[in-house]
Design a protein around this motif. Structure first.
Motif, PDB file in Angstrom:
ATOM      1  N   PRO A   1      42.632  44.245   0.558  1.00 58.47           N
ATOM      2  CA  PRO A   1      43.233  44.015   1.880  1.00 58.47           C
ATOM      3  C   PRO A   1      42.489  44.682   3.039  1.00 58.47           C
ATOM      4  O   PRO A   1      42.810  44.439   4.208  1.00 58.47           O
ATOM      5  N   ASP A   2      41.502  45.512   2.740  1.00 54.95           N
ATOM      6  CA  ASP A   2      40.766  46.214   3.794  1.00 54.95           C
ATOM      7  C   ASP A   2      40.075  45.202   4.700  1.00 54.95           C
ATOM      8  O   ASP A   2      39.208  44.449   4.252  1.00 54.95           O
ATOM      9  N   PRO A   3      40.425  45.157   6.000  1.00 63.64           N
ATOM     10  CA  PRO A   3      39.826  44.168   6.915  1.00 63.64           C
ATOM     11  C   PRO A   3      38.324  44.338   7.109  1.00 63.64           C
ATOM     12  O   PRO A   3      37.648  43.415   7.554  1.00 63.64           O
ATOM     13  N   ARG A   4      37.783  45.508   6.758  1.00 63.91           N
ATOM     14  CA  ARG A   4      36.333  45.707   6.874  1.00 63.91           C
ATOM     15  C   ARG A   4      35.583  44.797   5.918  1.00 63.91           C
ATOM     16  O   ARG A   4      34.400  44.509   6.114  1.00 63.91           O
ATOM     17  N   PHE A   5      36.265  44.367   4.864  1.00 62.05           N
ATOM     18  CA  PHE A   5      35.617  43.541   3.857  1.00 62.05           C
ATOM     19  C   PHE A   5      36.109  42.099   3.927  1.00 62.05           C
ATOM     20  O   PHE A   5      36.357  41.455   2.912  1.00 62.05           O
ATOM     21  N   GLY A   6      36.244  41.602   5.157  1.00 64.99           N
ATOM     22  CA  GLY A   6      36.657  40.212   5.369  1.00 64.99           C
ATOM     23  C   GLY A   6      35.568  39.224   4.962  1.00 64.99           C
ATOM     24  O   GLY A   6      35.858  38.089   4.596  1.00 64.99           O
ATOM     25  N   ILE A   7      34.310  39.664   5.028  1.00 67.62           N
ATOM     26  CA  ILE A   7      33.190  38.835   4.593  1.00 67.62           C
ATOM     27  C   ILE A   7      32.521  39.526   3.413  1.00 67.62           C
ATOM     28  O   ILE A   7      32.173  40.705   3.478  1.00 67.62           O
ATOM     29  N   ILE A   8      32.364  38.775   2.318  1.00 70.22           N
ATOM     30  CA  ILE A   8      31.820  39.307   1.073  1.00 70.22           C
ATOM     31  C   ILE A   8      30.561  38.529   0.725  1.00 70.22           C
ATOM     32  O   ILE A   8      30.519  37.304   0.885  1.00 70.22           O
ATOM     33  N   GLY A   9      29.550  39.217   0.251  1.00 77.10           N
ATOM     34  CA  GLY A   9      28.293  38.562  -0.101  1.00 77.10           C
ATOM     35  C   GLY A   9      28.005  38.638  -1.589  1.00 77.10           C
ATOM     36  O   GLY A   9      28.215  39.667  -2.218  1.00 77.10           O
ATOM     37  N   GLU A  10      27.527  37.536  -2.135  1.00 75.75           N
ATOM     38  CA  GLU A  10      27.073  37.482  -3.536  1.00 75.75           C
ATOM     39  C   GLU A  10      25.669  36.891  -3.517  1.00 75.75           C
ATOM     40  O   GLU A  10      25.466  35.779  -3.009  1.00 75.75           O
TER      41      GLU A  10
ATOM     42  N   LYS B   1      30.251  44.161   2.132  1.00 79.65           N
ATOM     43  CA  LYS B   1      30.255  44.420   0.692  1.00 79.65           C
ATOM     44  C   LYS B   1      29.456  43.299   0.035  1.00 79.65           C
ATOM     45  O   LYS B   1      29.781  42.123   0.199  1.00 79.65           O
ATOM     46  N   THR B   2      28.410  43.662  -0.684  1.00 78.54           N
ATOM     47  CA  THR B   2      27.577  42.667  -1.372  1.00 78.54           C
ATOM     48  C   THR B   2      27.398  43.076  -2.830  1.00 78.54           C
ATOM     49  O   THR B   2      27.337  44.267  -3.142  1.00 78.54           O
ATOM     50  N   THR B   3      27.314  42.091  -3.694  1.00 87.66           N
ATOM     51  CA  THR B   3      27.038  42.357  -5.103  1.00 87.66           C
ATOM     52  C   THR B   3      25.943  41.408  -5.570  1.00 87.66           C
ATOM     53  O   THR B   3      25.825  40.286  -5.064  1.00 87.66           O
ATOM     54  N   LYS B   4      25.160  41.883  -6.525  1.00 90.05           N
ATOM     55  CA  LYS B   4      24.038  41.090  -7.029  1.00 90.05           C
ATOM     56  C   LYS B   4      24.401  40.401  -8.333  1.00 90.05           C
ATOM     57  O   LYS B   4      25.005  40.999  -9.222  1.00 90.05           O
ATOM     58  N   MET B   5      24.041  39.122  -8.417  1.00 87.27           N
ATOM     59  CA  MET B   5      24.248  38.350  -9.642  1.00 87.27           C
ATOM     60  C   MET B   5      22.991  38.466 -10.486  1.00 87.27           C
ATOM     61  O   MET B   5      21.907  38.038 -10.078  1.00 87.27           O
TER      62      MET B   5
END
Length: 217
Positions: free
Chosen positions: A48-57, A177-181
């Motif tokens: 729910p943290d609004p800072r993480f409204g956009i997430i990258g993969e 927030k980004t995570t690597k596949m």
């Protein structure tokens, strides 16, 4: 008959389905790394943290990003089919590509929303609801305001998931927030290869050759 036609006109178009299932190859039980990645992505979306409204993969081509984001979409469709409440009023997946067409993106979103007017102002008004937008195959920064998308930072509860080959593209899109596949492990690759190619690849005469080369695929 006239009264009926007027009532239909006043009622407006029917509400769009909150989420539509997308055909995809299922994540197999013997791919634990991909299952963990799916859960990690869902955890980010539910944060729910609004800072993480956009997430990258992000990750190189062919590592399974397509299957993963389709599974994200279908996760919410399965929840609805089981009678569970999902955290979004609408989930939309859009393929962007290396040469993004803003009007094409607007049309895709507008069609899902059931709009006749797909211009930025109309989309902005229609998206005044909790949404999950999945932007797949993004190669460069897209300006949300040019498309007509409210920013999740000011539209609390909404999320945008960006998938790209490049981490920089994800961060340019505003992902905090980004995570690597990563590719499948050698063991997972062999199991998948055997499932697709058939049991004959495990025969003694070709097993060593097959296992060595499936890891290169």
């Amino acid at each position: 008959m006239v009264v009926k036609d007027i009532s239909v006109a006043l009622s407006g178009p029917p509400s769009p389905e909150p989420v539509i299932e997308i055909p995809t190859e299922p994540i197999m039980e013997n791919q634990p790394s991909t299952q963990r990645k799916l859960q990690q992505m869902l955890d980010c979306i539910h944060d729910p943290d609004p800072r993480f409204g956009i997430i990258g993969e992000y990750g190189m081509g062919g590592v399974g990003k397509t299957t993963l984001v389709r599974e994200v979409n279908n996760h919410f469709e399965k929840d609805m089919a089981r009678g569970l409440k999902i955290p979004f009023e609408i989930v939309i997946m859009v393929t962007v590509s290396a040469t993004p067409n803003i009007q094409g993106i607007q049309n895709e979103i507008g069609d899902r929303l059931g709009l006749k007017d797909n211009r930025a102002n109309a989309l902005f008004k229609a998206l005044k609801k909790k949404f999950l937008l999945i932007f797949y195959d993004v190669w460069c920064k897209l300006k949300l305001e040019d498309i007509g998308i409210p920013h999740p930072r000011t539209h609390k509860g909404s999320k945008i998931l960006v998938t790209s080959r490049s981490k920089d593209t994800c961060t340019d899109m505003g992902a905090r927030k980004t995570t690597k596949m990563h590719p499948l492990s050698e063991a997972e690759s062999w199991i998948l290869f055997s499932d697709v190619a058939g049991e004959h690849v495990a025969a003694d005469g070709i097993k060593v050759f097959s296992r060595k080369n499936c890891w290169k695929l």
